[in-house]
Design a protein around this motif. Structure first.
Motif, PDB file in Angstrom:
ATOM      1  N   LEU A   1      -2.883   2.090  -9.830  1.00  0.00           N
ATOM      2  CA  LEU A   1      -2.112   1.784  -8.701  1.00  0.00           C
ATOM      3  C   LEU A   1      -2.857   1.906  -7.495  1.00  0.00           C
ATOM      4  O   LEU A   1      -2.918   1.273  -6.664  1.00  0.00           O
ATOM      5  CB  LEU A   1      -1.056   2.780  -8.614  1.00  0.00           C
ATOM      6  CG  LEU A   1       0.365   2.068  -9.584  1.00  0.00           C
ATOM      7  CD1 LEU A   1       1.188   2.831  -9.178  1.00  0.00           C
ATOM      8  CD2 LEU A   1       0.670   0.687  -8.860  1.00  0.00           C
ATOM      9  N   LEU A   2      -3.802   3.102  -7.449  1.00  0.00           N
ATOM     10  CA  LEU A   2      -4.441   3.436  -6.303  1.00  0.00           C
ATOM     11  C   LEU A   2      -6.070   2.600  -6.110  1.00  0.00           C
ATOM     12  O   LEU A   2      -6.340   2.324  -4.936  1.00  0.00           O
ATOM     13  CB  LEU A   2      -4.889   4.780  -6.063  1.00  0.00           C
ATOM     14  CG  LEU A   2      -3.670   5.743  -5.819  1.00  0.00           C
ATOM     15  CD1 LEU A   2      -4.158   7.444  -5.802  1.00  0.00           C
ATOM     16  CD2 LEU A   2      -3.151   5.674  -4.548  1.00  0.00           C
ATOM     17  N   PHE A   3      -6.483   2.560  -7.516  1.00  0.00           N
ATOM     18  CA  PHE A   3      -7.942   1.949  -7.175  1.00  0.00           C
ATOM     19  C   PHE A   3      -7.989   0.646  -7.856  1.00  0.00           C
ATOM     20  O   PHE A   3      -8.896  -0.162  -7.789  1.00  0.00           O
ATOM     21  CB  PHE A   3      -8.750   3.004  -7.799  1.00  0.00           C
ATOM     22  CG  PHE A   3      -8.942   4.239  -7.049  1.00  0.00           C
ATOM     23  CD1 PHE A   3      -9.632   4.354  -6.197  1.00  0.00           C
ATOM     24  CD2 PHE A   3      -8.493   5.381  -7.653  1.00  0.00           C
ATOM     25  CE1 PHE A   3      -9.463   5.331  -5.307  1.00  0.00           C
ATOM     26  CE2 PHE A   3      -8.395   6.350  -6.939  1.00  0.00           C
ATOM     27  CZ  PHE A   3      -9.076   6.678  -5.840  1.00  0.00           C
ATOM     28  N   ALA A   4      -7.048   0.117  -8.982  1.00  0.00           N
ATOM     29  CA  ALA A   4      -7.111  -1.055  -9.116  1.00  0.00           C
ATOM     30  C   ALA A   4      -5.857  -1.671  -9.316  1.00  0.00           C
ATOM     31  O   ALA A   4      -5.422  -2.080 -10.231  1.00  0.00           O
ATOM     32  CB  ALA A   4      -7.854  -1.063 -10.612  1.00  0.00           C
ATOM     33  N   ASN A   5      -5.208  -1.857  -7.982  1.00  0.00           N
ATOM     34  CA  ASN A   5      -3.835  -2.373  -7.962  1.00  0.00           C
ATOM     35  C   ASN A   5      -3.575  -3.745  -8.155  1.00  0.00           C
ATOM     36  O   ASN A   5      -4.028  -4.631  -7.853  1.00  0.00           O
ATOM     37  CB  ASN A   5      -3.442  -2.108  -6.447  1.00  0.00           C
ATOM     38  CG  ASN A   5      -1.863  -2.257  -6.449  1.00  0.00           C
ATOM     39  OD1 ASN A   5      -1.208  -2.728  -7.141  1.00  0.00           O
ATOM     40  ND2 ASN A   5      -1.345  -1.217  -5.524  1.00  0.00           N
ATOM     41  N   PRO A   6      -2.720  -4.033  -9.527  1.00  0.00           N
ATOM     42  CA  PRO A   6      -2.623  -5.465  -9.792  1.00  0.00           C
ATOM     43  C   PRO A   6      -1.794  -6.335  -8.915  1.00  0.00           C
ATOM     44  O   PRO A   6      -1.810  -7.373  -9.017  1.00  0.00           O
ATOM     45  CB  PRO A   6      -1.768  -5.262 -11.156  1.00  0.00           C
ATOM     46  CG  PRO A   6      -1.109  -3.968 -11.194  1.00  0.00           C
ATOM     47  CD  PRO A   6      -1.982  -3.059 -10.288  1.00  0.00           C
ATOM     48  N   PHE A   7      -1.044  -5.577  -7.902  1.00  0.00           N
ATOM     49  CA  PHE A   7      -0.020  -6.192  -6.900  1.00  0.00           C
ATOM     50  C   PHE A   7      -0.817  -6.532  -5.595  1.00  0.00           C
ATOM     51  O   PHE A   7      -0.148  -7.033  -4.883  1.00  0.00           O
ATOM     52  CB  PHE A   7       1.110  -5.289  -6.766  1.00  0.00           C
ATOM     53  CG  PHE A   7       1.820  -4.966  -8.019  1.00  0.00           C
ATOM     54  CD1 PHE A   7       2.505  -5.965  -8.724  1.00  0.00           C
ATOM     55  CD2 PHE A   7       2.040  -3.628  -8.588  1.00  0.00           C
ATOM     56  CE1 PHE A   7       3.128  -5.491 -10.053  1.00  0.00           C
ATOM     57  CE2 PHE A   7       2.376  -3.198  -9.488  1.00  0.00           C
ATOM     58  CZ  PHE A   7       3.052  -4.130 -10.310  1.00  0.00           C
ATOM     59  N   ALA A   8      -2.095  -6.116  -5.844  1.00  0.00           N
ATOM     60  CA  ALA A   8      -2.741  -6.271  -4.090  1.00  0.00           C
ATOM     61  C   ALA A   8      -2.866  -7.939  -4.365  1.00  0.00           C
ATOM     62  O   ALA A   8      -3.657  -8.326  -5.234  1.00  0.00           O
ATOM     63  CB  ALA A   8      -3.978  -5.688  -4.021  1.00  0.00           C
ATOM     64  N   GLY A   9      -2.649  -8.571  -3.207  1.00  0.00           N
ATOM     65  CA  GLY A   9      -2.982  -9.800  -3.108  1.00  0.00           C
ATOM     66  C   GLY A   9      -4.257 -10.356  -2.812  1.00  0.00           C
ATOM     67  O   GLY A   9      -5.247 -10.367  -3.038  1.00  0.00           O
TER      68      GLY A   9
ATOM     69  N   THR B   1       0.974  -1.175  -0.182  1.00  0.00           N
ATOM     70  CA  THR B   1      -0.026   0.192   0.057  1.00  0.00           C
ATOM     71  C   THR B   1       0.823   1.256  -0.017  1.00  0.00           C
ATOM     72  O   THR B   1       0.559   2.034  -0.805  1.00  0.00           O
ATOM     73  CB  THR B   1      -0.894  -0.106   1.195  1.00  0.00           C
ATOM     74  OG1 THR B   1      -1.628  -1.209   1.200  1.00  0.00           O
ATOM     75  CG2 THR B   1      -1.823   0.975   1.290  1.00  0.00           C
ATOM     76  N   ALA B   2       1.705   1.211   0.807  1.00  0.00           N
ATOM     77  CA  ALA B   2       2.535   2.390   1.197  1.00  0.00           C
ATOM     78  C   ALA B   2       3.520   2.757  -0.168  1.00  0.00           C
ATOM     79  O   ALA B   2       3.549   3.612  -0.902  1.00  0.00           O
ATOM     80  CB  ALA B   2       3.779   2.351   2.086  1.00  0.00           C
TER      81      ALA B   2
END
Lengths: 139, 82
Positions: free
Chosen positions: B74-82, B6-7
């Motif tokens: 990156l903020l709203f549809a982050n592809p790295f979010a697990g 997130t950061a």
């Protein structure tokens, strides 16, 4: 003396003649409006072509997202053209309001699952090929 | 999404918009300056100058839009979010 002033005022001076200056600026703005219309027409043609291809190969949802993106691209270009048209006459800067359009598009695609992000962004950028074609066809 | 991702996403979003807007901002300013000077010198060429300025602005501003889109993704549809 007074009759001389009246005579000078009634003579045909192009600087004082509001109608003639309006008509010449009308020709200039006509040229600018014509350019906007040509880009708009090209973007619409590209949109129809791309939406048809996307609907044929990737389905209805992708083509609908592409259509929404293309419409927002046209709206963005219209706002940009309005900002450039105002530059130097009623405004000293070009506004940044048009940047809200891609922001709302990405936010909408993250909020609504019916709207795919990649087709919407590709549709939004459909105004660029139209601009390139227009730029290459300029004399 | 863990706190480090997130950061990093928030920092990267800020950098994408901030760094991506520097170049087009400078370019748009100098283009607008040249166009207004040109219109003042040659008012009869206003339509052509405005048209060229519009096309240049559209090309330049698309660079800002690329950075903006990367930041928003990156903020709203982050592809790295697990």
């Amino acid at each position: 003396m007074a009759s001389e002033i009246v005579e000078n005022c009634s003579s045909h001076d192009p600087l004082l003649d509001i109608d003639s200056s309006d008509s010449s600026s009308g020709v200039k703005t006509d040229e600018y409006l014509e350019l906007q219309f040509r880009v708009f027409r090209l973007t619409c043609l590209l949109t129809i072509f791309s939406v048809g291809i996307a609907g044929f190969f990737w389905g209805t949802q992708a083509s609908a997202s592409l259509l929404v993106g293309a419409l927002s691209g046209i709206f963005y270009f219209r706002l940009l053209a309005r900002g450039v048209g105002r530059l130097g006459t009623s405004s000293k800067i070009v506004g940044k309001v048009q940047l809200l359009v891609p922001v709302l598009l990405v936010l909408g695609s993250s909020r609504f699952p019916q709207l795919d992000l990649i087709p919407a962004l590709l549709g939004f950028l459909l105004y660029k090929p139209a601009l390139i074609i227009q730029f290459l066809s300029m004399p | 999404m863990d706190s480090i991702t997130t950061a990093a996403s928030v920092v990267a979003a800020g950098l994408a918009v901030g760094l991506g807007a520097i170049g087009p901002g400078i370019g748009q300013g100098s283009a607008a300056q040249g166009a207004v000077e040109g219109i003042a010198r040659q008012p009869e060429a206003e339509g052509k100058i405005r048209g060229t300025l519009l096309l240049s602005f559209a090309f330049m501003e698309s660079l800002t839009i690329y950075g903006l889109v990367v930041a928003l993704v990156l903020l709203f549809a982050n592809p790295f979010a697990g």
